[in-house]
Design a protein around this motif. Sequence first.
Motif, short mmCIF file in Angstrom:
data_model
loop_
_atom_site.label_atom_id
_atom_site.label_comp_id
_atom_site.label_asym_id
_atom_site.label_seq_id
_atom_site.Cartn_x
_atom_site.Cartn_y
_atom_site.Cartn_z
N UNK A 88 0.78 -1.23 0.00
CA UNK A 88 0.00 0.00 0.00
C UNK A 88 0.81 1.28 0.00
N UNK A 89 2.15 1.16 -0.22
CA UNK A 89 2.97 2.37 -0.29
C UNK A 89 2.50 3.26 -1.44
N UNK A 90 2.39 4.54 -1.16
CA UNK A 90 1.82 5.48 -2.13
C UNK A 90 2.80 5.82 -3.25
N UNK A 91 4.06 6.03 -2.90
CA UNK A 91 5.08 6.40 -3.89
C UNK A 91 6.32 5.56 -3.66
N UNK A 92 6.72 4.81 -4.68
CA UNK A 92 7.86 3.91 -4.58
C UNK A 92 8.92 4.32 -5.59
N UNK A 93 10.15 4.47 -5.13
CA UNK A 93 11.25 4.86 -6.01
C UNK A 93 12.29 3.73 -6.02
N UNK A 94 12.59 3.21 -7.21
CA UNK A 94 13.58 2.14 -7.36
C UNK A 94 14.18 2.22 -8.75
N UNK A 95 15.33 1.60 -8.99
CA UNK A 95 15.90 1.61 -10.34
C UNK A 95 14.91 1.05 -11.35
N UNK A 96 14.90 1.57 -12.57
CA UNK A 96 13.95 1.10 -13.57
C UNK A 96 14.24 -0.35 -13.96
N UNK A 97 13.26 -1.00 -14.58
CA UNK A 97 13.41 -2.41 -14.93
C UNK A 97 14.53 -2.66 -15.94
N UNK A 98 14.90 -1.62 -16.71
CA UNK A 98 15.98 -1.82 -17.68
C UNK A 98 17.34 -1.38 -17.14
N UNK A 99 17.43 -1.14 -15.82
CA UNK A 99 18.72 -0.78 -15.22
C UNK A 99 19.70 -1.94 -15.39
N UNK A 100 20.97 -1.61 -15.57
CA UNK A 100 21.99 -2.65 -15.73
C UNK A 100 22.07 -3.52 -14.49
N UNK A 101 22.01 -2.89 -13.32
CA UNK A 101 22.01 -3.60 -12.04
C UNK A 101 20.99 -2.96 -11.11
N UNK A 102 20.47 -3.75 -10.19
CA UNK A 102 19.57 -3.22 -9.17
C UNK A 102 20.39 -3.07 -7.89
N UNK A 103 20.97 -1.88 -7.72
CA UNK A 103 21.81 -1.66 -6.54
C UNK A 103 21.75 -0.20 -6.13
N UNK A 104 22.46 0.12 -5.06
CA UNK A 104 22.44 1.47 -4.50
C UNK A 104 22.95 2.50 -5.49
N UNK A 105 23.98 2.11 -6.27
CA UNK A 105 24.55 3.06 -7.22
C UNK A 105 23.55 3.48 -8.29
N UNK A 106 22.62 2.60 -8.64
CA UNK A 106 21.62 2.95 -9.65
C UNK A 106 20.39 3.60 -9.05
N UNK A 107 20.22 3.50 -7.73
CA UNK A 107 19.13 4.23 -7.06
C UNK A 107 19.52 5.66 -6.73
N UNK A 108 20.79 5.89 -6.44
CA UNK A 108 21.22 7.19 -5.95
C UNK A 108 20.88 8.35 -6.89
#
Length: 240
Positions: A88-108
């Motif tokens: 039920x989180x209203x706004x979620x921020x994460x690396x996009x599905x086409x990101x090379x890797x799913x990690x902190x460096x791609x979220x920053x």
Amino acid sequence: MLTRPAAQAVDWARQLEALGVEVRSCPLIDIEPDPPGCAAAWAAWPETDAAFFSSPAAVAAMGDGPWERLPLAACVGPGTAAALRAAGAHRVLSPPHDAKLFDSEHLWPLLQEAGPWSGRRWLWLRGEGGRDWLMQRLQNVGAVLRPIGVYRRMPPRLSAEELVAALAHPGLWLFSSSEAMAHLAQRCPRQLALHPPAALATHPRIVEAAERLGMKATLVRAEPLAVAQAWRDWCARMIA
């Protein structure tokens, strides 16, 4: 061979099987919620500007609550993002599905765009330990961070005999945690040394850990479609 905690492996198995992958589960980490930590996080919820969730286990540990009142939920993996939306989180921020890797460096970079963060309050919900790289970046720009352990990572419940039997199975192992790999090495070092499995790993650090244990590891994005393709490529090499 899925090595994720049992609760997380269920959805992974379902998605991979729908893509034609033969799946077995060998959970190498067990997860236990930390009720006092979860209570502390909910108590801080009304005064929180954003929260980071280290994994789906952090979301599951929190259970039901006023998720819609959290201004921003951040995470690195698509599985955690899906769990946050389902909660039920209203706004979620994460690396996009086409990101090379799913990690902190791609979220920053995404967090930088969502700022400024000076003086704003973050909850950092995770198990024990973990990387502090992203926390340090936010602290450097003035964010106020409160790390809280909301779950505990435990050694697997599987016996050494069960792990040895799993290693004897001629399959491709998927690792998303160096800690999971360490549990395998601690429980059955001789079998792992004699018969190191082929492995897929979801981050370069995990690839390095696998190779230190004698496994031949391939980097793969942490999403089912990429894993399914890597499995098909591996099967083709085994047949050739």
